[in-house]
Design an enzyme around this catalytic site. Structure first.
Site, PDB file in Angstrom:
ATOM      1  CB  SER A   1      49.886   8.747  43.972  1.00 42.74           C
ATOM      2  OG  SER A   1      51.236   9.147  44.024  1.00 42.74           O
TER       3      SER A   1
ATOM      4  CE  LYS B   1      54.047   7.696  45.500  1.00 40.78           C
ATOM      5  NZ  LYS B   1      53.415   8.975  45.172  1.00 40.78           N
TER       6      LYS B   1
ATOM      7  CE  LYS C   1      45.647   8.853  46.692  1.00 40.62           C
ATOM      8  NZ  LYS C   1      46.797   9.069  45.765  1.00 40.62           N
TER       9      LYS C   1
END
Length: 300
Positions: free
Chosen positions: A101, A178, A246
């Site tokens: 990701s 995502k 993150k």
């Protein structure tokens, strides 16, 4: 039935997600050679029937398909570029599937760099959702960006890892989807955490309450997967707050770039960051519950 052998696979990154995912490929009959920085994870791969490599270069040299599953853009760049990286050592025509990701921009730049190498290297961004349990069970949702023909070529491999595999558009599209996924998951976990504290402070049977809530419109995959975490205060990491922090940075930056407001997402991003700052970064993201408890004060 075709006698064509399955493509050989190099797997880079054998963490909480990467280890069970690579093992599912081995169970599906693929020859998997792996590299990671943790020797015990290489031992686990070998015990499962894979082959441990001593470097990225060694892992990818003879692979038809190279899969990366590492924490963030920095690590993707570290394993992809440079004289010891994937682009330098992958065989001509190899298919690189990055399942990390990362930022959409990093995915686009990786695809451009692979094309510029002039050796027929192909790239897909294919991040996943479903957490550790989904990785173990092989039921991940996989969102893919890149050329349709490359997606079609990768589909058998991806089908061994997930049950919802969707081509979302050009390079970077998988990462954009995502990012949206991580926004929804974080907001959902935060809402569940607030409901748990509210219910407990109200003296309600929490197990019964979560059962009936999950049977109605408030039900969700998040509540199904994380209910036991809330009930047992079990925050062993399936997906760490550090990583979700993150990801919230990725979605807020990407949304700003396209002019999309995230009024609730911005608040939840702050709460995720606060949990990390208060020492919960290594815990599962369901530990957002601890932040709500801190804000709410001691049990009455």
């Amino acid at each position: 039935m075709s006698n064509t052998p399955l493509p050989s696979v190099a797997w880079i990154g054998l963490g909480i997600m990467g280890s069970p995912m690579s093992e599912n490929l081995i169970k599906a009959g693929y020859r998997v050679t792996g590299f990671t920085l943790e020797p015990d994870k290489l031992d686990r791969l070998a015990a499962a029937g894979g082959t441990a490599a001593a470097s990225v270069a060694e892992a990818v040299r003879d692979a038809d398909v190279v899969i990366t599953m590492v924490p963030a853009s920095l690590q993707v760049e570290a394993v992809a570029y440079g004289e010891d990286g994937i682009l330098a050592h992958a065989r001509d025509g190899a298919l690189l599937i990055d399942m990390s990701s990362i930022t959409p921009r990093t995915s686009v730049e990786l695809a451009e760099a692979a094309a510029a190498a002039g050796r027929g290297l192909r790239v897909l961004d294919a991040p996943v959702s479903g957490g550790e349990a989904g990785a173990v069970e092989g039921v991940l949702s996989i969102m893919v960006g890149g050329d349709r023909a490359d997606f079609d070529a990768a589909r058998p491999v991806l089908d061994a890892l997930g049950t919802t595999v969707v081509h979302c558009g050009p390079h970077g599209a998988g990462q954009t989807v995502k990012a949206a996924n991580q926004l929804i998951v974080a907001v959902n976990i935060q809402a569940c955490a607030e409901a748990v504290v509210f219910l407990e402070k109200s003296g309600v049977d929490l197990g019964a309450a979560l059962e009936v809530l999950n049977g109605g419109l408030a039900g969700s995959a998040v509540l199904t997967r994380k209910k036991h975490n809330f009930l047992g205060r079990d925050f062993a990491p399936g997906f760490r707050i550090d990583l979700h922090h993150k990801d919230m940075g990725i979605v807020t930056d990407a949304a700003r770039a396209v002019g999309a407001a995230l009024p609730v997402g911005g608040v939840v991003a702050t709460l995720v960051g606060a949990a990390r700052a208060q020492g919960d970064g290594g815990l599962d993201h369901s530990a957002l519950l601890r932040g709500v408890e801190r804000l709410s004060g001691p049990a009455s």
